[in-house]
Design a protein around this motif. Sequence first.
Motif, PDB file in Angstrom:
ATOM      1  N   ALA A  82     -56.237 150.570 -44.401  1.00 32.97           N
ATOM      2  CA  ALA A  82     -55.252 149.609 -44.910  1.00 32.97           C
ATOM      3  C   ALA A  82     -55.763 148.183 -44.733  1.00 32.97           C
ATOM      4  O   ALA A  82     -55.587 147.340 -45.628  1.00 32.97           O
ATOM      5  N   ILE A  83     -56.410 147.911 -43.613  1.00 36.26           N
ATOM      6  CA  ILE A  83     -57.028 146.597 -43.403  1.00 36.26           C
ATOM      7  C   ILE A  83     -58.099 146.366 -44.465  1.00 36.26           C
ATOM      8  O   ILE A  83     -58.223 145.269 -45.019  1.00 36.26           O
ATOM      9  N   GLY A  84     -58.871 147.400 -44.768  1.00 29.79           N
ATOM     10  CA  GLY A  84     -59.894 147.286 -45.809  1.00 29.79           C
ATOM     11  C   GLY A  84     -59.303 146.911 -47.158  1.00 29.79           C
ATOM     12  O   GLY A  84     -59.871 146.098 -47.896  1.00 29.79           O
ATOM     13  N   VAL A  85     -58.167 147.495 -47.492  1.00 31.30           N
ATOM     14  CA  VAL A  85     -57.476 147.154 -48.742  1.00 31.30           C
ATOM     15  C   VAL A  85     -57.079 145.677 -48.729  1.00 31.30           C
ATOM     16  O   VAL A  85     -57.247 144.959 -49.722  1.00 31.30           O
ATOM     17  N   ALA A  86     -56.576 145.215 -47.585  1.00 28.58           N
ATOM     18  CA  ALA A  86     -56.188 143.811 -47.460  1.00 28.58           C
ATOM     19  C   ALA A  86     -57.407 142.896 -47.600  1.00 28.58           C
ATOM     20  O   ALA A  86     -57.345 141.869 -48.283  1.00 28.58           O
ATOM     21  N   LEU A  87     -58.513 143.261 -46.964  1.00 35.72           N
ATOM     22  CA  LEU A  87     -59.728 142.449 -47.057  1.00 35.72           C
ATOM     23  C   LEU A  87     -60.245 142.383 -48.490  1.00 35.72           C
ATOM     24  O   LEU A  87     -60.698 141.327 -48.943  1.00 35.72           O
ATOM     25  N   ASP A  88     -60.174 143.520 -49.189  1.00 34.43           N
ATOM     26  CA  ASP A  88     -60.584 143.524 -50.589  1.00 34.43           C
ATOM     27  C   ASP A  88     -59.735 142.542 -51.401  1.00 34.43           C
ATOM     28  O   ASP A  88     -60.255 141.790 -52.232  1.00 34.43           O
ATOM     29  N   ALA A  89     -58.441 142.545 -51.159  1.00 38.93           N
ATOM     30  CA  ALA A  89     -57.543 141.635 -51.877  1.00 38.93           C
ATOM     31  C   ALA A  89     -57.854 140.184 -51.537  1.00 38.93           C
ATOM     32  O   ALA A  89     -57.872 139.321 -52.424  1.00 38.93           O
ATOM     33  N   MET A 122     -56.460 131.697 -38.638  1.00 40.78           N
ATOM     34  CA  MET A 122     -56.954 133.067 -38.468  1.00 40.78           C
ATOM     35  C   MET A 122     -56.074 133.863 -37.499  1.00 40.78           C
ATOM     36  O   MET A 122     -55.834 135.056 -37.699  1.00 40.78           O
ATOM     37  N   THR A 123     -55.582 133.207 -36.464  1.00 40.24           N
ATOM     38  CA  THR A 123     -54.677 133.867 -35.522  1.00 40.24           C
ATOM     39  C   THR A 123     -53.379 134.262 -36.216  1.00 40.24           C
ATOM     40  O   THR A 123     -52.869 135.371 -36.019  1.00 40.24           O
ATOM     41  N   ARG A 124     -52.857 133.385 -37.039  1.00 38.55           N
ATOM     42  CA  ARG A 124     -51.635 133.705 -37.800  1.00 38.55           C
ATOM     43  C   ARG A 124     -51.870 134.866 -38.758  1.00 38.55           C
ATOM     44  O   ARG A 124     -51.012 135.721 -38.937  1.00 38.55           O
ATOM     45  N   LEU A 125     -53.058 134.880 -39.367  1.00 49.87           N
ATOM     46  CA  LEU A 125     -53.396 135.966 -40.274  1.00 49.87           C
ATOM     47  C   LEU A 125     -53.453 137.291 -39.517  1.00 49.87           C
ATOM     48  O   LEU A 125     -52.904 138.298 -39.978  1.00 49.87           O
ATOM     49  N   ALA A 126     -54.077 137.297 -38.342  1.00 52.30           N
ATOM     50  CA  ALA A 126     -54.146 138.523 -37.537  1.00 52.30           C
ATOM     51  C   ALA A 126     -52.750 138.988 -37.134  1.00 52.30           C
ATOM     52  O   ALA A 126     -52.447 140.186 -37.188  1.00 52.30           O
ATOM     53  N   THR A 127     -51.905 138.063 -36.766  1.00 58.55           N
ATOM     54  CA  THR A 127     -50.530 138.416 -36.382  1.00 58.55           C
ATOM     55  C   THR A 127     -49.784 139.008 -37.575  1.00 58.55           C
ATOM     56  O   THR A 127     -49.074 140.013 -37.444  1.00 58.55           O
ATOM     57  N   ALA A 128     -49.938 138.410 -38.735  1.00 57.11           N
ATOM     58  CA  ALA A 128     -49.260 138.912 -39.943  1.00 57.11           C
ATOM     59  C   ALA A 128     -49.774 140.300 -40.318  1.00 57.11           C
ATOM     60  O   ALA A 128     -48.985 141.177 -40.692  1.00 57.11           O
ATOM     61  N   LEU A 129     -51.082 140.514 -40.225  1.00 60.04           N
ATOM     62  CA  LEU A 129     -51.627 141.836 -40.534  1.00 60.04           C
ATOM     63  C   LEU A 129     -51.151 142.877 -39.527  1.00 60.04           C
ATOM     64  O   LEU A 129     -50.816 144.006 -39.904  1.00 60.04           O
ATOM     65  N   GLU A 148     -57.050 142.358 -35.576  1.00 61.70           N
ATOM     66  CA  GLU A 148     -58.053 141.436 -35.023  1.00 61.70           C
ATOM     67  C   GLU A 148     -59.444 141.786 -35.535  1.00 61.70           C
ATOM     68  O   GLU A 148     -60.238 140.902 -35.869  1.00 61.70           O
ATOM     69  N   ALA A 149     -59.751 143.083 -35.602  1.00 58.52           N
ATOM     70  CA  ALA A 149     -61.049 143.511 -36.141  1.00 58.52           C
ATOM     71  C   ALA A 149     -61.171 143.090 -37.600  1.00 58.52           C
ATOM     72  O   ALA A 149     -62.228 142.606 -38.035  1.00 58.52           O
ATOM     73  N   GLY A 150     -60.101 143.261 -38.354  1.00 54.39           N
ATOM     74  CA  GLY A 150     -60.116 142.867 -39.756  1.00 54.39           C
ATOM     75  C   GLY A 150     -60.341 141.378 -39.943  1.00 54.39           C
ATOM     76  O   GLY A 150     -61.122 140.962 -40.806  1.00 54.39           O
ATOM     77  N   VAL A 151     -59.692 140.563 -39.132  1.00 52.39           N
ATOM     78  CA  VAL A 151     -59.877 139.116 -39.237  1.00 52.39           C
ATOM     79  C   VAL A 151     -61.296 138.736 -38.828  1.00 52.39           C
ATOM     80  O   VAL A 151     -61.904 137.839 -39.430  1.00 52.39           O
TER      81      VAL A 151
END
Length: 186
Positions: A82-89, A122-129, A148-151
């Motif tokens: 799911a993180i991968g899908v988000a990163l692709d987007a 980036m911290t906000r992004l990790a929290t949202a993910l 966190e790994a995704g960010v």
Amino acid sequence: MGRWEPNASGRLREAALDLYVERGFEQTTVAEIAARAGLTARTFFRHFADKREVLFAGSAELEQHLVDALVGAPAEASPMDAIGVALDAGAASLGGNRELSRRRRLVIAANGELQERELIKMTRLATALADGLRRRGVDEADARLAAEAGVSVFRVAFERWVTEPEERALPEVMRESFDRLRSLSR
């Protein structure tokens, strides 16, 4: 100056980046940015709260775009998938203008306050993910770790994309970085 001209926001962003690269962020004023764009300072403040926002406008929209993609990932997707899908987007969304991204990165790298602001983003992004993963039923610790790994992948891939001499698409660099993380855990 005319009362209204199209794409004021884009013109202000371009003028600000030009001036930040030429003179430095601290040495550039809002009045100079507006003048370079052929607009007034008042128009600047209709589009941006301050001169930092020129660099960070769109952060909330990017965050929402990634979270929407994550939440919309197939139900059977693992947290990392799911993180991968988000990163692709995210890569598809950001990958349109490498030169602009390079210039933005140079400005941020030259200013401690802006670096701090980028880390906060980036911290906000990790929290949202992580929140998005929890909505998918992932427990707190796993959601936080995956987010966190995704960010981290996002940051490393983006840095590679803007600094590598070869011209590659951001989605390709993002996917490659994500795959490299996965291979490290085997």
